[in-house]
Scaffold this motif. Structure first.
Motif, PDB file in Angstrom:
ATOM      1  N   VAL A 108       0.845  -1.200   0.000  1.00 34.88           N
ATOM      2  CA  VAL A 108       0.000   0.000   0.000  1.00 34.88           C
ATOM      3  C   VAL A 108       0.873   1.240   0.000  1.00 34.88           C
ATOM      4  CG1 VAL A 108      -1.948  -1.065   1.211  1.00 34.88           C
ATOM      5  CG2 VAL A 108      -0.147   0.044   2.528  1.00 34.88           C
ATOM      6  N   SER A 109       0.329   2.320  -0.519  1.00 40.50           N
ATOM      7  CA  SER A 109       0.983   3.622  -0.388  1.00 40.50           C
ATOM      8  C   SER A 109      -0.103   4.662  -0.167  1.00 40.50           C
ATOM      9  CB  SER A 109       1.818   3.962  -1.629  1.00 40.50           C
ATOM     10  OG  SER A 109       0.980   4.224  -2.735  1.00 40.50           O
ATOM     11  N   ALA A 110       0.303   5.831   0.281  1.00 38.20           N
ATOM     12  CA  ALA A 110      -0.672   6.895   0.538  1.00 38.20           C
ATOM     13  C   ALA A 110      -0.118   8.213   0.029  1.00 38.20           C
ATOM     14  CB  ALA A 110      -0.970   6.988   2.027  1.00 38.20           C
ATOM     15  N   ARG A 111      -1.011   9.051  -0.459  1.00 33.54           N
ATOM     16  CA  ARG A 111      -0.585  10.343  -0.981  1.00 33.54           C
ATOM     17  C   ARG A 111      -1.729  11.348  -0.851  1.00 33.54           C
ATOM     18  NH1 ARG A 111       1.758  10.046  -6.888  1.00 33.54           N
ATOM     19  NH2 ARG A 111       3.173   8.671  -5.766  1.00 33.54           N
ATOM     20  N   LEU A 112      -1.374  12.593  -0.492  1.00 37.20           N
ATOM     21  CA  LEU A 112      -2.379  13.648  -0.458  1.00 37.20           C
ATOM     22  C   LEU A 112      -2.701  14.091  -1.881  1.00 37.20           C
ATOM     23  CD1 LEU A 112      -1.311  15.976   2.491  1.00 37.20           C
ATOM     24  CD2 LEU A 112      -3.385  14.602   2.357  1.00 37.20           C
ATOM     25  N   GLN A 113      -3.996  14.198  -2.176  1.00 38.21           N
ATOM     26  CA  GLN A 113      -4.432  14.635  -3.493  1.00 38.21           C
ATOM     27  C   GLN A 113      -4.072  16.107  -3.691  1.00 38.21           C
ATOM     28  OE1 GLN A 113      -5.724  12.509  -5.585  1.00 38.21           O
ATOM     29  NE2 GLN A 113      -6.443  13.819  -7.229  1.00 38.21           N
ATOM     30  N   ASP A 114      -3.212  16.401  -4.675  1.00 34.93           N
ATOM     31  CA  ASP A 114      -2.773  17.781  -4.922  1.00 34.93           C
ATOM     32  C   ASP A 114      -3.908  18.652  -5.458  1.00 34.93           C
ATOM     33  OD1 ASP A 114      -0.207  17.197  -4.135  1.00 34.93           O
ATOM     34  OD2 ASP A 114       0.446  16.653  -6.148  1.00 34.93           O
ATOM     35  N   THR A 115      -4.701  18.084  -6.328  1.00 34.06           N
ATOM     36  CA  THR A 115      -5.808  18.825  -6.938  1.00 34.06           C
ATOM     37  C   THR A 115      -7.078  17.982  -6.843  1.00 34.06           C
ATOM     38  OG1 THR A 115      -5.314  17.878  -9.116  1.00 34.06           O
ATOM     39  CG2 THR A 115      -4.292  20.004  -8.577  1.00 34.06           C
ATOM     40  N   GLU A 116      -8.198  18.600  -7.033  1.00 33.83           N
ATOM     41  CA  GLU A 116      -9.453  17.849  -7.026  1.00 33.83           C
ATOM     42  C   GLU A 116      -9.454  16.861  -8.187  1.00 33.83           C
ATOM     43  OE1 GLU A 116     -13.436  19.688  -6.087  1.00 33.83           O
ATOM     44  OE2 GLU A 116     -13.770  19.209  -8.216  1.00 33.83           O
ATOM     45  N   GLY A 117      -9.860  15.631  -7.905  1.00 37.46           N
ATOM     46  CA  GLY A 117      -9.881  14.604  -8.943  1.00 37.46           C
ATOM     47  C   GLY A 117     -11.244  13.957  -9.066  1.00 37.46           C
TER      48      GLY A 117
ATOM     49  N   GLU B   2      -6.413  17.697  -1.173  1.00 32.36           N
ATOM     50  CA  GLU B   2      -5.829  17.399   0.141  1.00 32.36           C
ATOM     51  C   GLU B   2      -6.504  16.217   0.845  1.00 32.36           C
ATOM     52  OE1 GLU B   2      -5.352  20.822   2.614  1.00 32.36           O
ATOM     53  OE2 GLU B   2      -3.938  21.779   1.241  1.00 32.36           O
ATOM     54  N   THR B   3      -7.179  15.353   0.068  1.00 33.08           N
ATOM     55  CA  THR B   3      -7.694  14.088   0.601  1.00 33.08           C
ATOM     56  C   THR B   3      -6.559  13.072   0.622  1.00 33.08           C
ATOM     57  OG1 THR B   3      -9.899  14.496  -0.290  1.00 33.08           O
ATOM     58  CG2 THR B   3      -9.355  12.211   0.256  1.00 33.08           C
ATOM     59  N   LEU B   4      -6.440  12.306   1.716  1.00 33.09           N
ATOM     60  CA  LEU B   4      -5.437  11.243   1.786  1.00 33.09           C
ATOM     61  C   LEU B   4      -5.957  10.046   0.997  1.00 33.09           C
ATOM     62  CD1 LEU B   4      -2.728  10.277   2.974  1.00 33.09           C
ATOM     63  CD2 LEU B   4      -4.025   9.330   4.899  1.00 33.09           C
ATOM     64  N   VAL B   5      -5.268   9.709  -0.080  1.00 28.72           N
ATOM     65  CA  VAL B   5      -5.690   8.612  -0.949  1.00 28.72           C
ATOM     66  C   VAL B   5      -4.780   7.414  -0.739  1.00 28.72           C
ATOM     67  CG1 VAL B   5      -6.072   7.884  -3.333  1.00 28.72           C
ATOM     68  CG2 VAL B   5      -6.552  10.246  -2.665  1.00 28.72           C
ATOM     69  N   LEU B   6      -5.372   6.263  -0.457  1.00 26.89           N
ATOM     70  CA  LEU B   6      -4.617   5.017  -0.300  1.00 26.89           C
ATOM     71  C   LEU B   6      -4.614   4.269  -1.632  1.00 26.89           C
ATOM     72  CD1 LEU B   6      -5.904   3.724   3.158  1.00 26.89           C
ATOM     73  CD2 LEU B   6      -3.768   4.918   2.671  1.00 26.89           C
ATOM     74  N   TYR B   7      -3.440   3.808  -2.030  1.00 24.55           N
ATOM     75  CA  TYR B   7      -3.278   3.051  -3.276  1.00 24.55           C
ATOM     76  C   TYR B   7      -3.021   1.583  -2.950  1.00 24.55           C
ATOM     77  CZ  TYR B   7      -2.705   7.635  -5.463  1.00 24.55           C
ATOM     78  OH  TYR B   7      -2.891   8.923  -5.899  1.00 24.55           O
ATOM     79  N   ALA B   8      -3.880   0.713  -3.445  1.00 27.42           N
ATOM     80  CA  ALA B   8      -3.734  -0.729  -3.198  1.00 27.42           C
ATOM     81  C   ALA B   8      -2.733  -1.307  -4.196  1.00 27.42           C
ATOM     82  CB  ALA B   8      -5.091  -1.413  -3.316  1.00 27.42           C
ATOM     83  N   LEU B   9      -1.462  -1.019  -3.974  1.00 25.59           N
ATOM     84  CA  LEU B   9      -0.423  -1.437  -4.921  1.00 25.59           C
ATOM     85  C   LEU B   9      -0.334  -2.958  -5.037  1.00 25.59           C
ATOM     86  CD1 LEU B   9       2.433   1.064  -3.989  1.00 25.59           C
ATOM     87  CD2 LEU B   9       0.806   1.224  -5.871  1.00 25.59           C
TER      88      LEU B   9
END
Length: 295
Positions: free
Chosen positions: A175-184, A194-201
Motif C-alpha cells: 500500500v501507499s498513501a498520498r495527499l491529493q494535490d488537486t481535485e480529482g 488534500e484528501t489522503l488517498v490510499l493506493y492498493a499497490l
C-alpha cells in the motif's frame, strides 16, 4: 539479513560514527521499537490505548533523533572525507528540522526495504536455475574479476529486472498513501483536494489484466518497455522512485553480484513461504536456503 541492511544504511546515512557493532545494535533496538508501532500502532489506533507502548515508542524515537541531531551538528561544523546521506541534506539548504525528519524517514524505511528486498530476491532466485544462469553470465561479462562500482551497477540491467520482478512478485510495498494535490474525479466520484488517498499497490502489482501469469517470477517480462513504464508509474522505478527503494536496489545488486559470482543458490525442499503483509511485505517465518560453490 536485517543486520546486514542496518549496517549498510547506518554507515551510508550516519557515516563512520556507526562502524562499531555496538552502536548499530543500540540503533537497531530503537529502530525496531519505532518501526513496529508505525506499522501497527498508528494504523490500528492501538498505540494511543497503551501508555506503556506509547512511552517506549516516544523514548525510542527521541533516542534515534538525538543520534541524528548530533551527527547533523558535526557534519555542519567540519568537513569529512566520506560523503554520507546527511551531507546531501545539509548541502540542500534544508533547515535542521527538515534534515532531521528526512534522516529519520530514510533510516527507518531504508533499513526495512533493503532487508526485505535482499531476502525476497535471494528466495526467488533459488526457484529458478535459469534466472541464476543469466544473472551469473551478466555479472561475469560486466564485472569479470573487478569489484562492483556505481557505474557497473548501472550496466547490470538483467539484475535490475530481477529486482523489479522481486518487488512485483513479493508485493514489497502493498500500500501507499498520498495527499491529493488537486481535485480529482473517478467516474461519478469526486476526490477533494488534500484528501489522503490510499493506493492498493498489492492488487495492481498482480492484476492479471496487466501482468500475464501474475504469480510467476519472471524477470523477462520487464524486457517489454511498456511494462517498465507501468512499473515506473507506480513509483517503483524512474523519476518517482523513492530514495529508500533506490538505495535498496543498489545494496541488493551488490549483494547478489557477490553471492551469485561465487555460489549456486538452492531452495530448501518442503519449505513453504507464507507472507506477512504490513507496510513492507516479509516472510512470516525465517526463510532458509542452501548453497553450493561454483566450480
Amino acid at each position: 539479513m536485517f543486520s546486514f541492511a542496518m549496517k549498510a544504511v547506518t554507515q551510508i546515512v550516519l557515516g563512520s560514527a556507526f562502524e562499531e557493532d555496538q552502536e548499530i545494535i543500540h540503533f537497531q533496538k530503537n529502530h525496531g521499537t519505532v518501526w513496529s508501532e508505525i506499522g501497527k500502532g498508528f494504523l490500528d489506533g492501538s498505540l494511543d490505548k497503551s501508555t506503556t507502548r506509547k512511552k517506549q515508542f516516544e523514548h525510542a524515537l527521541v533516542q534515534l533523533e538525538s543520534v541524528l541531531k548530533k551527527i547533523i551538528k558535526e557534519r555542519k561544523e567540519r568537513k569529512f572525507s566520506q560523503h554520507i546521506f546527511i551531507d546531501s541534506l545539509v548541502e540542500g539548504n534544508l533547515n535542521d528540522q527538515q534534515i532531521l525528519e528526512d534522516g529519520v524517514i530514510f533510516s527507518l524505511a531504508g533499513c526495512i526495504i533493503t532487508a526485505k528486498l535482499c531476502t525476497w530476491a535471494i528466495c526467488f532466485l533459488t526457484t529458478s536455475e535459469e534466472v541464476q544462469k543469466k544473472l551469473y553470465s551478466e555479472i561475469d561479462q560486466i564485472l569479470g574479476q573487478s569489484s562492483v562500482s556505481p557505474e557497473k551497477i548501472e550496466q547490470l540491467r538483467y539484475c535490475r529486472k530481477i529486482l523489479c520482478e522481486t518487488v512485483r512478485t513479493a508485493k514489497l510495498t502493498p500500500v501507499s498513501a498520498r495527499l491529493q494535490d488537486t481535485e480529482g474525479k473517478i467516474n461519478q466520484f469526486t476526490i477533494p483536494r488534500e484528501t489522503l488517498v490510499l493506493y492498493a499497490l498489492g492488487v495492481v502489482l498482480q492484476d492479471p489484466n496487466t501482468w500475464p501469469s501474475p504469480y510467476k517470477f519472471d524477470p523477462d517480462r520487464f524486457e517489454d518497455e511498456s511494462v517498465m513504464e507501468m512499473f515506473s508509474s507506480l513509483g517503483f522505478s524512474g523519476t518517482q522512485e523513492c530514495p529508500e527503494l533506490r538505495f535498496a536496489y543498489m545494496v541488493t545488486t551488490v549483494l547478489l553480484s557477490i553471492l551469485v559470482r561465487k555460489l549456486h543458490l538452492h531452495s530448501v525442499q518442503g519449505q513453504v513461504m507464507e507472507t506477512k503483509y504490513e507496510l513492507v511485505t516479509s516472510p512470516r517465518e525465517e526463510a532458509w536456503i542452501t548453497v553450493s560453490k561454483r566450480s
